[in-house]
Enzyme design. Structure first.
Site, PDB file in Angstrom:
ATOM      1  N   CYS A 329      -1.229   2.403   8.938  1.00  0.00           N
ATOM      2  CA  CYS A 329       0.191   2.733   8.794  1.00  0.00           C
ATOM      3  C   CYS A 329       0.601   2.716   7.317  1.00  0.00           C
ATOM      4  CB  CYS A 329       1.040   1.798   9.657  1.00  0.00           C
ATOM      5  SG  CYS A 329       2.716   2.430   9.954  1.00  0.00           S
ATOM      6  N   HIS A 427      -1.338   1.390  15.182  1.00  0.00           N
ATOM      7  CA  HIS A 427      -1.415  -0.063  15.327  1.00  0.00           C
ATOM      8  C   HIS A 427      -2.124  -0.383  16.644  1.00  0.00           C
ATOM      9  CE1 HIS A 427       1.269  -0.963  11.973  1.00  0.00           C
ATOM     10  NE2 HIS A 427       2.086  -0.023  12.415  1.00  0.00           N
TER      11      HIS A 427
END
Length: 484
Positions: A329, A427
């Site tokens: 991310c 994630h």
């Protein structure tokens, strides 16, 4: 319909754990129960089935209730992006960023969202199990409170007060907290739970007797100190590790000031063949097999800190010696050429050079991407599932070698031409046993043991419910929950 609230004398007193335990205990009794936290401040969040985000603690509590996470379970989420400000998320959607003074004035609006969510949940479930935030006795925060007694007063619910005896001063914490509440708030407290006790309970009994006599309120039980409980932390990084094999993979995670979703690394912390180390300010990055750049709520600010600490040089050296590197991310964004924040979403508007290790650039946009996803890792075509929470749009030639092929037809992330660097927006990619094993093999670990992280989490939730049965006054709890 019954609402029962758990408040704590301090942060990390055990509120999240106790609510999780009570949710699964009630479910065992055949009671349909739902978790709720009016306001959460955390950088660890989960994507919900309705396309929003909530605190990860509420997602774990939803699992304890065997429910899919929903934005009504945590209607107000604050994600700090500076020392004095935070992104405000209402019903799973980012509204704006505010400093503390502005948010204080905004609380009345936030309270409307809280009460609307509670009304919907209480209309659907017979028991709503509520978690407070921090302490109800913070004098400077009591005006306009929506997280603790302000909420309890608004919905007229009873409260259990939990305190951590392992910190010391448990009786001062409980009595002091009670003394700082108003008379009507004091009357809401129906009992105490003491958490993390070690030793002979007989030696504690005189103190418990005194506490009940001093306050006129019952001690509902004493929960033991549990050393090997591995549920996701709400915010603080859990650095505990279990016993490791001799042949381990050394993994380093640099801890940046605005690190987010560090629960990504919980499966690695529990893996018997992984030596996971979190490296903080002032610490050099030691030799390792794998470095992982984590998510960040302030990518440009954390990039500046990474450089100031000399970690960019250490990462370059790590790659020269053949080490592997993952960016997740915000970490993905750092690996590119540039990060642009024209709207000032994560700090002052502007642009910053990235580490330049992958040929792409990222622009932060107001519309956040929130979705649960599944697909296959380019490594071994292993199945992977996870979630996206990001405001960045990343474009560049490096994306032509994606890290993940998603089931919805999109591709995600990148793998460098030499195979040393993997970048992804996903994630949770270590939670699946097959994807975790594939990544560990790629990083250099032979004969990888597969662990079922979901089964471990479920086991620990069951253990918590066992502790309720064994150590708490369940008859009194049933009355408080309105359960016959």
């Amino acid at each position: 319909m019954t609402t029962l609230m758990v408040q704590g004398t301090t942060s990390d007193a055990g509120k999240s754990t106790l609510v999780t335990a009570l949710c699964r205990w009630l479910l065992r009794q055949g009671v349909a129960v739902v978790p709720f936290k009016p306001q959460n401040m955390a950088l660890n969040s989960a994507v919900t089935a309705d396309g929003g985000e909530i605190g990860r603690a509420q997602a774990v509590q939803a699992q304890a209730c065997r429910l899919a996470p929903h934005t009504d379970m945590n209607p107000v989420l604050l994600k700090p992006n500076s020392d004095t400000g935070a992104q405000v998320i209402i019903h799973g959607r980012a509204v704006t960023s505010m400093n503390a003074v502005a948010y204080h004035d905004y609380k009345a609006i936030a309270m409307q969202a809280v009460l609307a969510s509670h009304q919907r949940l209480s209309g659907e479930y017979p028991v709503v199990m509520v978690e407070g935030a921090g302490s109800p006795a913070e004098i400077n925060l009591r005006a306009g409170d929506i997280a603790n007694m302000g909420f309890a007063e608004a919905v007229d619910c009873p409260v259990i007060l939990v305190a951590d005896i392992n910190r010391g001063g448990v009786f001062a914490h409980l009595v002091g907290t009670l003394e700082l509440l108003s008379p009507t708030e004091q009357a809401r407290v129906k009992g105490f739970v003491i958490n993390r006790f070690r030793g002979d309970i007989a030696l504690l009994q005189p103190g418990l007797d005194w506490l009940e006599q001093r306050t006129g309120k019952p001690v509902l039980g004493v929960l033991p100190y549990v050393t090997d409980l591995h549920l996701e932390a709400e915010d603080g990084i859990d650095v505990r590790q279990g016993a490791k094999d001799e042949r381990v993979l050394k993994v380093i995670v640099p801890v940046l000031p605005r690190i987010s979703n560090h629960t990504d690394f919980d499966p690695l912390r529990l893996h018997p063949q992984v030596d996971l180390q979190f490296i903080g300010p002032g610490q050099p990055i030691p030799p390792a097999d794998l470095i992982i750049l984590p998510g960040s709520k302030s990518v440009r600010g954390d990039l500046a800190q990474l450089r100031e600490r000399g970690w960019d040089t250490a990462i370059a050296r790590h790659l020269r010696y053949g080490g592997k590197l993952i960016g997740i991310c915000g970490g993905l964004q750092m690996l590119g050429r540039e990060v642009h924040d024209p709207l000032g979403l994560e700090g002052p508007a502007g642009s910053s050079p990235g580490l330049g290790l992958l040929d792409y650039a990222t622009v932060l946009e107001a519309q956040k991407q929130l979705r649960n996803v599944a697909g296959a890792l380019s490594l071994e075509q292993s199945p992977v599932a996870g979630y996206e929470i990001h405001a960045g749009v990343t474009q560049g030639p490096a994306l032509q070698r994606p890290a993940v092929q998603l089931a919805d037809g999109r591709s995600d992330g990148a793998i460098s031409a030499d195979g040393q660097i993997l970048a992804t927006y996903l994630h949770g990619l270590f939670e699946g046993s097959q994807s975790c094993a594939a990544l560990l093999r790629w990083a250099g670990l032979a004969d990888v043991q597969q662990i079922d992280y979901e089964a471990l989490r479920e086991r620990d939730i069951e253990r918590l419910a066992d502790l309720v049965e064994k150590h708490l006054d369940t008859a009194h709890l049933r009355k408080l929950c309105g359960v016959a």
